[in-house]
Design an enzyme around this catalytic site. Structure first.
Site, PDB file in Angstrom:
ATOM      1  N   ALA A 131     -25.325  43.130 124.211  1.00  0.00           N
ATOM      2  CA  ALA A 131     -24.193  43.141 123.275  1.00  0.00           C
ATOM      3  C   ALA A 131     -24.497  43.802 121.935  1.00  0.00           C
ATOM      4  CB  ALA A 131     -23.711  41.706 123.037  1.00  0.00           C
ATOM      5  N   ALA A 132     -25.770  44.081 121.645  1.00  0.00           N
ATOM      6  CA  ALA A 132     -26.094  44.720 120.369  1.00  0.00           C
ATOM      7  C   ALA A 132     -26.143  46.239 120.479  1.00  0.00           C
ATOM      8  CB  ALA A 132     -27.430  44.194 119.841  1.00  0.00           C
ATOM      9  N   GLY A 135     -22.155  47.684 124.110  1.00  0.00           N
ATOM     10  CA  GLY A 135     -21.980  46.241 123.971  1.00  0.00           C
ATOM     11  C   GLY A 135     -21.186  45.851 122.740  1.00  0.00           C
ATOM     12  N   ASP A 168     -28.370  39.736 123.534  1.00  0.00           N
ATOM     13  CA  ASP A 168     -29.190  40.946 123.540  1.00  0.00           C
ATOM     14  C   ASP A 168     -30.595  40.544 123.131  1.00  0.00           C
ATOM     15  OD1 ASP A 168     -30.299  43.689 122.830  1.00  0.00           O
ATOM     16  OD2 ASP A 168     -28.222  44.238 123.246  1.00  0.00           O
ATOM     17  N   ARG A 199     -28.353  60.406 134.692  1.00  0.00           N
ATOM     18  CA  ARG A 199     -28.321  58.941 134.782  1.00  0.00           C
ATOM     19  C   ARG A 199     -29.508  58.399 135.572  1.00  0.00           C
ATOM     20  NH1 ARG A 199     -22.625  60.083 135.236  1.00  0.00           N
ATOM     21  NH2 ARG A 199     -21.427  59.148 133.548  1.00  0.00           N
ATOM     22  N   ASN A 246     -26.525  52.042 133.615  1.00  0.00           N
ATOM     23  CA  ASN A 246     -26.812  53.165 134.511  1.00  0.00           C
ATOM     24  C   ASN A 246     -28.267  53.163 134.975  1.00  0.00           C
ATOM     25  OD1 ASN A 246     -24.447  54.746 134.974  1.00  0.00           O
ATOM     26  ND2 ASN A 246     -24.413  55.243 132.803  1.00  0.00           N
ATOM     27  N   HIS A 268     -20.874  56.687 140.677  1.00  0.00           N
ATOM     28  CA  HIS A 268     -20.702  56.828 139.225  1.00  0.00           C
ATOM     29  C   HIS A 268     -21.754  57.766 138.630  1.00  0.00           C
ATOM     30  CE1 HIS A 268     -19.454  55.851 135.189  1.00  0.00           C
ATOM     31  NE2 HIS A 268     -20.597  55.283 134.892  1.00  0.00           N
ATOM     32  N   MET A 304     -16.843  54.177 126.876  1.00  0.00           N
ATOM     33  CA  MET A 304     -17.344  53.230 127.879  1.00  0.00           C
ATOM     34  C   MET A 304     -17.003  51.802 127.486  1.00  0.00           C
ATOM     35  SD  MET A 304     -18.823  52.863 130.812  1.00  0.00           S
ATOM     36  CE  MET A 304     -18.153  51.253 131.237  1.00  0.00           C
TER      37      MET A 304
END
Length: 311
Positions: free
Chosen positions: A8-9, A13, A34, A87, A119, A177, A227
């Protein structure tokens, strides 16, 4: 409803957390995790936004406190692409990160719906599945590779090319993807016809759109904001399905019994158990059939890489 964001950081995120704070239903809980020590501060920052979504942040080596009671887990943890990388270059670092996080999910919230953003998605979803199988908690209807960015890019680029209202453009993107495994079914877009040249160039642009952003940011990052939006759209669809809303359909990379590969991106109907039904992706053009068939070796190789990593 509790949603956990792991990673999340990071760029994705933080964007995802911001969007979820503004869009989750009133009374929801948003849990941020995170490894970075800034994470509780990200949660404090977001907590000042006036929505009825309770938010908490957790840092350190162990994501368990963030995962307790989670209904949906969205995983964006990992390193980002730099210019010159594709990726699959991310595999060496991100494979271990996803494995470790999913091991905790398997113990703490095995019934959660899990969306993998990290990824290379073609491979990291296979890793997640193998870890969940080893733990005896695998449910193919609850694991998703988030390919929504390919869908929103397709919608955007088609609308730009044809001068349409983007809200009216709907397109299925199948396969995987990364690169050639991304296949937008342009022949199915209603009310639009494309020349052969347009199909070829548009398909290529959609496949290489991530690289377009990496190069434009000149070493300063990858596609984090778009994203974040794509992941929020998909995460909100999972939430709406869990809440019993009808006719929630998204494309996702899933173990859906595809004739093509063990994991394959195609439309799925979402509901209270995650995937309620894997939907057929419909008739395809000769160009699309050829592109689909010629990507399968690449896709299967990506999947095998993930399976072998865990075994």
């Amino acid at each position: 409803m509790k949603v956990a964001v792991l990673g999340a950081a990071g760029g994705i995120g933080q964007a995802l957390a911001l969007l979820l704070k503004t869009q989750l239903p009133a009374g929801s809980q948003l849990s941020l995790y995170d490894i970075a020590p800034v994470t509780p501060g990200v949660a404090v920052d977001l907590s000042h936004i006036p929505t009825a979504v309770e938010i908490k942040g957790f840092a350190g080596e162990d994501p368990t406190p963030a995962l307790v009671g989670a209904d949906v887990v969205l995983i964006s943890a990992g390193v980002a692409r730099k210019p010159g990388m594709d990726r699959s270059d991310l595999f060496n670092i991100n494979a271990g990160i996803v494995r470790n996080l999913i091991e905790k999910v398997a113990v703490t919230c095995p019934k959660a719906l899990v969306g993998i953003i990290t990824n290379p998605v073609n491979t990291t979803v296979a890793i997640a599945a193998e870890v969940l199988k080893k733990a005896g908690v695998y449910d193919k209807n609850r694991l998703f590779g988030v390919t929504t960015l390919d869908v929103i890019r397709s919608e955007t680029f088609i609308a730009e090319l044809k001068g349409l209202n983007v809200a009216d453009v709907k397109v299925n993107v199948i396969g995987g993807h990364s690169g050639v495994t991304i296949l937008p079914l342009l022949s199915q877009v209603e009310g639009v016809t494309f020349s052969d040249e347009e199909v070829a160039s548009l398909t290529k642009r959609i496949q290489n759109a991530g690289t377009e952003v990496v190069e434009a940011k000149a070493g300063g990052g990858s596609a984090t904001l778009s994203m974040g939006q794509a992941a929020c759209r998909f995460g909100m669809s999972l939430v709406r399905g869990l809440q019993g809303e009808a006719n929630i359909v998204e494309c996702a990379y899933v173990d859906g019994g595809s004739e093509h590969a063990e994991f394959f991106a195609q439309p799925v109907l979402l509901g209270k158990n995650g995937i309620e039904k894997v939907l057929p992706y419909g008739e395809v053009s000769a160009f699309e059939a050829n592109a689909r068939d010629s990507m399968l070796d690449t896709l299967k190789g990506d999947i095998k890489l993930g399976v072998d990593f865990v075994k």
